[in-house]
Design a protein around this motif. Sequence first.
Motif, PDB file in Angstrom:
ATOM      1  N   VAL A  99      63.539  35.213  93.662  1.00 50.71           N
ATOM      2  CA  VAL A  99      62.277  34.512  93.423  1.00 50.71           C
ATOM      3  C   VAL A  99      62.174  33.902  92.018  1.00 50.71           C
ATOM      4  O   VAL A  99      61.860  32.707  91.893  1.00 50.71           O
ATOM      5  CB  VAL A  99      61.070  35.433  93.727  1.00 50.71           C
ATOM      6  CG1 VAL A  99      59.800  34.882  93.123  1.00 50.71           C
ATOM      7  CG2 VAL A  99      60.898  35.594  95.219  1.00 50.71           C
ATOM      8  N   SER A 102      63.816  41.987  90.813  1.00 50.95           N
ATOM      9  CA  SER A 102      63.505  40.653  90.315  1.00 50.95           C
ATOM     10  C   SER A 102      63.890  40.516  88.843  1.00 50.95           C
ATOM     11  O   SER A 102      64.176  39.412  88.382  1.00 50.95           O
ATOM     12  CB  SER A 102      62.035  40.343  90.521  1.00 50.95           C
ATOM     13  OG  SER A 102      61.265  41.034  89.584  1.00 50.95           O
ATOM     14  N   THR A 158      64.160  30.587  91.441  1.00 53.36           N
ATOM     15  CA  THR A 158      63.603  29.502  92.250  1.00 53.36           C
ATOM     16  C   THR A 158      62.287  28.997  91.660  1.00 53.36           C
ATOM     17  O   THR A 158      62.058  27.780  91.569  1.00 53.36           O
ATOM     18  CB  THR A 158      63.372  30.007  93.680  1.00 53.36           C
ATOM     19  OG1 THR A 158      64.542  30.699  94.114  1.00 53.36           O
ATOM     20  CG2 THR A 158      63.096  28.869  94.632  1.00 53.36           C
ATOM     21  N   ASN A 159      61.461  29.926  91.251  1.00 54.76           N
ATOM     22  CA  ASN A 159      60.188  29.583  90.641  1.00 54.76           C
ATOM     23  C   ASN A 159      60.387  28.707  89.408  1.00 54.76           C
ATOM     24  O   ASN A 159      59.701  27.697  89.224  1.00 54.76           O
ATOM     25  CB  ASN A 159      59.498  30.881  90.236  1.00 54.76           C
ATOM     26  CG  ASN A 159      58.031  30.855  90.539  1.00 54.76           C
ATOM     27  OD1 ASN A 159      57.546  29.883  91.105  1.00 54.76           O
ATOM     28  ND2 ASN A 159      57.329  31.899  90.142  1.00 54.76           N
ATOM     29  N   ILE A 192      64.297  32.584 101.046  1.00 54.49           N
ATOM     30  CA  ILE A 192      63.568  33.742 100.507  1.00 54.49           C
ATOM     31  C   ILE A 192      62.436  34.140 101.449  1.00 54.49           C
ATOM     32  O   ILE A 192      62.233  35.328 101.730  1.00 54.49           O
ATOM     33  CB  ILE A 192      63.027  33.405  99.097  1.00 54.49           C
ATOM     34  CG1 ILE A 192      64.183  33.268  98.107  1.00 54.49           C
ATOM     35  CG2 ILE A 192      62.070  34.483  98.625  1.00 54.49           C
ATOM     36  CD1 ILE A 192      63.770  32.673  96.780  1.00 54.49           C
ATOM     37  N   SER A 193      61.704  33.154 101.968  1.00 52.33           N
ATOM     38  CA  SER A 193      60.606  33.473 102.886  1.00 52.33           C
ATOM     39  C   SER A 193      61.121  34.183 104.125  1.00 52.33           C
ATOM     40  O   SER A 193      60.548  35.178 104.572  1.00 52.33           O
ATOM     41  CB  SER A 193      59.885  32.198 103.318  1.00 52.33           C
ATOM     42  OG  SER A 193      59.690  31.346 102.247  1.00 52.33           O
ATOM     43  N   SER A 222      61.093  46.000  94.298  1.00 56.28           N
ATOM     44  CA  SER A 222      60.934  44.561  94.139  1.00 56.28           C
ATOM     45  C   SER A 222      60.906  44.179  92.657  1.00 56.28           C
ATOM     46  O   SER A 222      61.576  43.227  92.235  1.00 56.28           O
ATOM     47  CB  SER A 222      59.639  44.145  94.839  1.00 56.28           C
ATOM     48  OG  SER A 222      59.297  42.840  94.529  1.00 56.28           O
ATOM     49  N   SER A 239      63.372  39.476  96.415  1.00 52.47           N
ATOM     50  CA  SER A 239      62.722  39.591  95.108  1.00 52.47           C
ATOM     51  C   SER A 239      63.593  39.044  93.996  1.00 52.47           C
ATOM     52  O   SER A 239      63.101  38.381  93.083  1.00 52.47           O
ATOM     53  CB  SER A 239      62.397  41.054  94.800  1.00 52.47           C
ATOM     54  OG  SER A 239      61.541  41.575  95.736  1.00 52.47           O
ATOM     55  N   ALA A 297      63.751  28.449  98.671  1.00 46.75           N
ATOM     56  CA  ALA A 297      62.444  29.043  98.977  1.00 46.75           C
ATOM     57  C   ALA A 297      62.354  29.410 100.451  1.00 46.75           C
ATOM     58  O   ALA A 297      61.809  30.465 100.808  1.00 46.75           O
ATOM     59  CB  ALA A 297      61.335  28.068  98.596  1.00 46.75           C
TER      60      ALA A 297
END
Lengths: 191, 191
Positions: free
Chosen positions: A142, B140, A145-146, A164-165, B136, A139, A161
């Motif tokens: 993310v 984040s 990266t986004n 993370i997956s 999460s 989390s 990515a």
Amino acid sequence: MPTPTRTSPDNANVGETSQTPLPPPPGYGVTGILRRWRHEDMLKRGSLGLRALGFMLSVLAFIIMASNQHGRGRNFQEYEEYRYALAIAILSTLYTGLQSWRQIHEMSTGKEITSGRNLALIDFFGDQLMAYLLLSAASSAVPMTNRMREGADNIFTDSSAACISMEFFAFFILALSAMLSGYKLVKHTYI
Amino acid sequence: MPTPTRTSPDNANVGETSQTPLPPPPGYGVTGILRRWRHEDMLKRGSLGLRALGFMLSVLAFIIMASNQHGRGRNFQEYEEYRYALAIAILSTLYTGLQSWRQIHEMSTGKEITSGRNLALIDFFGDQLMAYLLLSAASSAVPMTNRMREGADNIFTDSSAACISMEFFAFFILALSAMLSGYKLVKHTYI
């Protein structure tokens, strides 16, 4: 007058007027024991399978993130969320690897390394903690990266990515494993 | 010949030569029932207390994040991690609020709204899911807040940090509550 015994059908129920024969409770008798063995065996195999899968995913996440160095501004070391993701991937690799090794060792030799109650506690809390850590690491990585992928897709963001997956998948696997371990912990009356 | 009855001490054990009286298993008899009642009551109170605490923390997180608007570049809407944190705070407020209301309602009226097994399943999966979501969301939002606080501490970063802390506390509370619900689910043999 002869004392009545079990073999004479007329007198068998003399003293049992208030005791109707109950069906044996489940879990007793030969069929019950066999069923319980099969049940425990299924639980063990399921738990080993989940941990082995978690180990593979953790190793992948570890390798992908550790090799994610592509020049200035594209090194994972420069971002704390990616360092965190790598650290948790290493921890998860160690944990799931050790647990899988122990389970395979016990299955092949038949000897148990730790006793039942402690083992069940370690199993449950270890799985649950690892699941929480993996979710937290995935989390936290993310948003950065986004944001980077809004600008450009390159090998650095793609590797992040992918890592993370892998950590999210490993989280799902370990959350399932934690539920199995919790079931074993409570059902087998260790507490 | 009169048929022997339980009242005559000489004939009471006639047909029971192979049946030695076993001690009653724990959980039966008056003391067992009383102990189980007290145990269940304690579980209920513990679960209600945890959820009420989780509700308070979620409301705090919700209020702090929703009011975190201090001009351009200092609005929570501009950052996706803060929008996520707010969304999960609202969800958690609704979930813990509804669950606490239901439990208080059931305790005061003595009537149950849903049946045992469904309720236990909803309890466990709801708690566990909420715990994962809270962890999460809090995770984040940490890296961005951390990065901002390296530059300057102001009311925006402080509010974000406060919201994150509340969500972490709420996560701990709901993780505990999920363990209680899981224990109830497995121990009371709904599955």
